[in-house]
Scaffold this motif. Sequence first.
Motif, PDB file in Angstrom:
ATOM      1  N   UNK A  38       1.070  -1.296  -0.116  1.00  0.00           N
ATOM      2  CA  UNK A  38       0.043  -0.013   0.158  1.00  0.00           C
ATOM      3  C   UNK A  38       0.607   1.218   0.034  1.00  0.00           C
ATOM      4  N   UNK A  39       2.032   1.279   0.692  1.00  0.00           N
ATOM      5  CA  UNK A  39       2.736   2.544   0.765  1.00  0.00           C
ATOM      6  C   UNK A  39       3.451   2.498  -0.574  1.00  0.00           C
ATOM      7  N   UNK A  40       3.898   1.581  -1.013  1.00  0.00           N
ATOM      8  CA  UNK A  40       4.401   1.581  -2.594  1.00  0.00           C
ATOM      9  C   UNK A  40       3.582   2.395  -3.589  1.00  0.00           C
ATOM     10  N   UNK A  41       2.085   1.750  -3.550  1.00  0.00           N
ATOM     11  CA  UNK A  41       1.132   2.459  -4.464  1.00  0.00           C
ATOM     12  C   UNK A  41       1.088   3.716  -4.206  1.00  0.00           C
ATOM     13  N   UNK A  42       0.715   4.271  -2.786  1.00  0.00           N
ATOM     14  CA  UNK A  42       0.582   5.840  -2.522  1.00  0.00           C
ATOM     15  C   UNK A  42       1.740   6.274  -2.950  1.00  0.00           C
ATOM     16  N   UNK A  43       2.968   6.179  -2.607  1.00  0.00           N
ATOM     17  CA  UNK A  43       4.180   6.707  -2.961  1.00  0.00           C
ATOM     18  C   UNK A  43       4.254   7.090  -4.555  1.00  0.00           C
ATOM     19  N   UNK A  44       3.554   6.176  -5.329  1.00  0.00           N
ATOM     20  CA  UNK A  44       3.484   6.212  -6.811  1.00  0.00           C
ATOM     21  C   UNK A  44       2.466   7.250  -7.347  1.00  0.00           C
ATOM     22  N   UNK A  45       1.854   7.860  -6.504  1.00  0.00           N
ATOM     23  CA  UNK A  45       0.681   8.722  -6.828  1.00  0.00           C
ATOM     24  C   UNK A  45       1.260  10.182  -7.138  1.00  0.00           C
ATOM     25  N   UNK A  46       0.756  10.834  -8.221  1.00  0.00           N
ATOM     26  CA  UNK A  46       1.337  12.165  -8.562  1.00  0.00           C
ATOM     27  C   UNK A  46      -0.009  13.164  -8.356  1.00  0.00           C
ATOM     28  N   UNK A  47      -0.677  13.074  -7.604  1.00  0.00           N
ATOM     29  CA  UNK A  47      -1.731  14.016  -7.025  1.00  0.00           C
ATOM     30  C   UNK A  47      -2.979  14.061  -8.136  1.00  0.00           C
ATOM     31  N   UNK A  48      -2.931  13.239  -9.061  1.00  0.00           N
ATOM     32  CA  UNK A  48      -4.098  12.955 -10.071  1.00  0.00           C
ATOM     33  C   UNK A  48      -5.353  12.506  -9.467  1.00  0.00           C
ATOM     34  N   UNK A  49      -6.439  13.133  -9.460  1.00  0.00           N
ATOM     35  CA  UNK A  49      -7.679  12.622  -8.802  1.00  0.00           C
ATOM     36  C   UNK A  49      -7.942  11.075  -9.340  1.00  0.00           C
ATOM     37  N   UNK A  50      -8.321  10.832 -10.413  1.00  0.00           N
ATOM     38  CA  UNK A  50      -8.371   9.566 -11.362  1.00  0.00           C
ATOM     39  C   UNK A  50      -7.431   8.538 -10.631  1.00  0.00           C
ATOM     40  N   UNK A  51      -6.171   8.956 -10.681  1.00  0.00           N
ATOM     41  CA  UNK A  51      -5.192   7.955 -10.532  1.00  0.00           C
ATOM     42  C   UNK A  51      -5.307   7.574  -8.921  1.00  0.00           C
ATOM     43  N   UNK A  52      -5.768   8.608  -7.900  1.00  0.00           N
ATOM     44  CA  UNK A  52      -5.824   8.356  -6.558  1.00  0.00           C
ATOM     45  C   UNK A  52      -6.908   7.333  -6.394  1.00  0.00           C
ATOM     46  N   UNK A  53      -7.913   7.538  -7.098  1.00  0.00           N
ATOM     47  CA  UNK A  53      -9.285   6.789  -6.834  1.00  0.00           C
ATOM     48  C   UNK A  53      -8.900   5.302  -7.451  1.00  0.00           C
ATOM     49  N   UNK A  54      -8.211   5.250  -8.494  1.00  0.00           N
ATOM     50  CA  UNK A  54      -7.989   3.499  -8.790  1.00  0.00           C
ATOM     51  C   UNK A  54      -6.899   3.143  -7.992  1.00  0.00           C
ATOM     52  N   UNK A  55      -6.198   3.792  -7.251  1.00  0.00           N
ATOM     53  CA  UNK A  55      -5.066   3.430  -6.546  1.00  0.00           C
ATOM     54  C   UNK A  55      -5.653   2.853  -5.312  1.00  0.00           C
ATOM     55  N   UNK A  78     -23.621  11.327   7.684  1.00  0.00           N
ATOM     56  CA  UNK A  78     -22.663  12.246   7.561  1.00  0.00           C
ATOM     57  C   UNK A  78     -21.120  11.595   7.752  1.00  0.00           C
ATOM     58  N   UNK A  79     -20.139  12.177   7.001  1.00  0.00           N
ATOM     59  CA  UNK A  79     -18.806  11.804   7.231  1.00  0.00           C
ATOM     60  C   UNK A  79     -18.327  13.064   7.904  1.00  0.00           C
ATOM     61  N   UNK A  80     -17.237  12.598   8.976  1.00  0.00           N
ATOM     62  CA  UNK A  80     -16.644  13.884   9.548  1.00  0.00           C
ATOM     63  C   UNK A  80     -15.481  13.538  10.040  1.00  0.00           C
ATOM     64  N   UNK A  81     -14.283  13.753   8.987  1.00  0.00           N
ATOM     65  CA  UNK A  81     -12.653  13.433   9.051  1.00  0.00           C
ATOM     66  C   UNK A  81     -11.939  14.271   9.067  1.00  0.00           C
ATOM     67  N   UNK A  82     -10.626  14.166   9.740  1.00  0.00           N
ATOM     68  CA  UNK A  82      -9.638  15.089   9.503  1.00  0.00           C
ATOM     69  C   UNK A  82      -8.637  14.895   8.368  1.00  0.00           C
ATOM     70  N   UNK A  83      -8.903  13.662   7.543  1.00  0.00           N
ATOM     71  CA  UNK A  83      -8.317  13.484   6.353  1.00  0.00           C
ATOM     72  C   UNK A  83      -8.660  14.488   5.198  1.00  0.00           C
ATOM     73  N   UNK A  84      -8.003  14.225   4.142  1.00  0.00           N
ATOM     74  CA  UNK A  84      -7.993  15.127   3.066  1.00  0.00           C
ATOM     75  C   UNK A  84      -9.360  14.810   2.289  1.00  0.00           C
ATOM     76  N   UNK A  85      -9.461  15.914   1.399  1.00  0.00           N
ATOM     77  CA  UNK A  85     -10.786  15.567   0.689  1.00  0.00           C
ATOM     78  C   UNK A  85     -10.814  14.433  -0.211  1.00  0.00           C
ATOM     79  N   UNK A  86      -9.320  14.319  -0.841  1.00  0.00           N
ATOM     80  CA  UNK A  86      -9.362  13.058  -1.806  1.00  0.00           C
ATOM     81  C   UNK A  86      -9.209  11.874  -1.065  1.00  0.00           C
ATOM     82  N   UNK A  87      -8.651  11.804   0.137  1.00  0.00           N
ATOM     83  CA  UNK A  87      -8.689  10.717   0.963  1.00  0.00           C
ATOM     84  C   UNK A  87     -10.125  10.338   1.347  1.00  0.00           C
ATOM     85  N   UNK A  88     -10.861  11.123   1.914  1.00  0.00           N
ATOM     86  CA  UNK A  88     -12.280  10.978   2.231  1.00  0.00           C
ATOM     87  C   UNK A  88     -13.081  10.413   0.974  1.00  0.00           C
ATOM     88  N   UNK A  89     -13.111  10.966  -0.322  1.00  0.00           N
ATOM     89  CA  UNK A  89     -13.774  10.621  -1.432  1.00  0.00           C
ATOM     90  C   UNK A  89     -13.447   9.271  -1.874  1.00  0.00           C
TER      91      UNK A  89
END
Length: 214
Positions: A38-55, A78-89
Amino acid sequence: MPPPPPPTGPPPRAQPVYVFDLDDVLMPTDALFAHPRVRTILQSLRGDDSQTHLAYQQFIARDPLLTYRLNALRGDRYLLTNGSRMHALASTHALGVYPYLHDVVHAQSGYGLKPQSGPYHRIEALVRARHAGHVPLDQPVALPPIVFFDDRLENLVYPKQRGWTTVWIPPAAEHAAMMGSDGSRRVPPYVDYSFPNVYVVLEYFLMVQGQYGH
């Protein structure tokens, strides 16, 4: 013909509003993100929303039981999280629960982070808009009961002061430590309920939701 008599007894209570934390409540985030793949996949992301969802869909499996029980709750969710928008979605889409949430308050929402007061007030504002949007903001209004689920004790203090029902889902080690020798649970006074995981929590609230109005 005379009009029918008014109903007797107290009026039915409004259905509760359920507010969920995300990480280590709806999904086991700490254990998941500690996995090397999982850490390897996350480190490979470049901030693209579609890539993040797929990962996220690669390492977060859809959870039919969670989805079923969450959807079976008759109140708003409702969802109430301290995580980022992309992480939550990305997380809630991967789990399959996103369609059953009425709104999401996350780190980029602009209201601060738990345990600051801002995110809780934002939830109350969203609830008020859905249930009493016709009442001017300068007038008080009775909101439906709000039930809040979180894994961190400090995040339960302020909502309890606001009159919310607080539910603690502690890490496994803390859950074991709070058990007394007689089988009783030792929890702080600002905790109304404590359960070992979200599945047991939802099973309990589904069992008791009949006490509320239909």
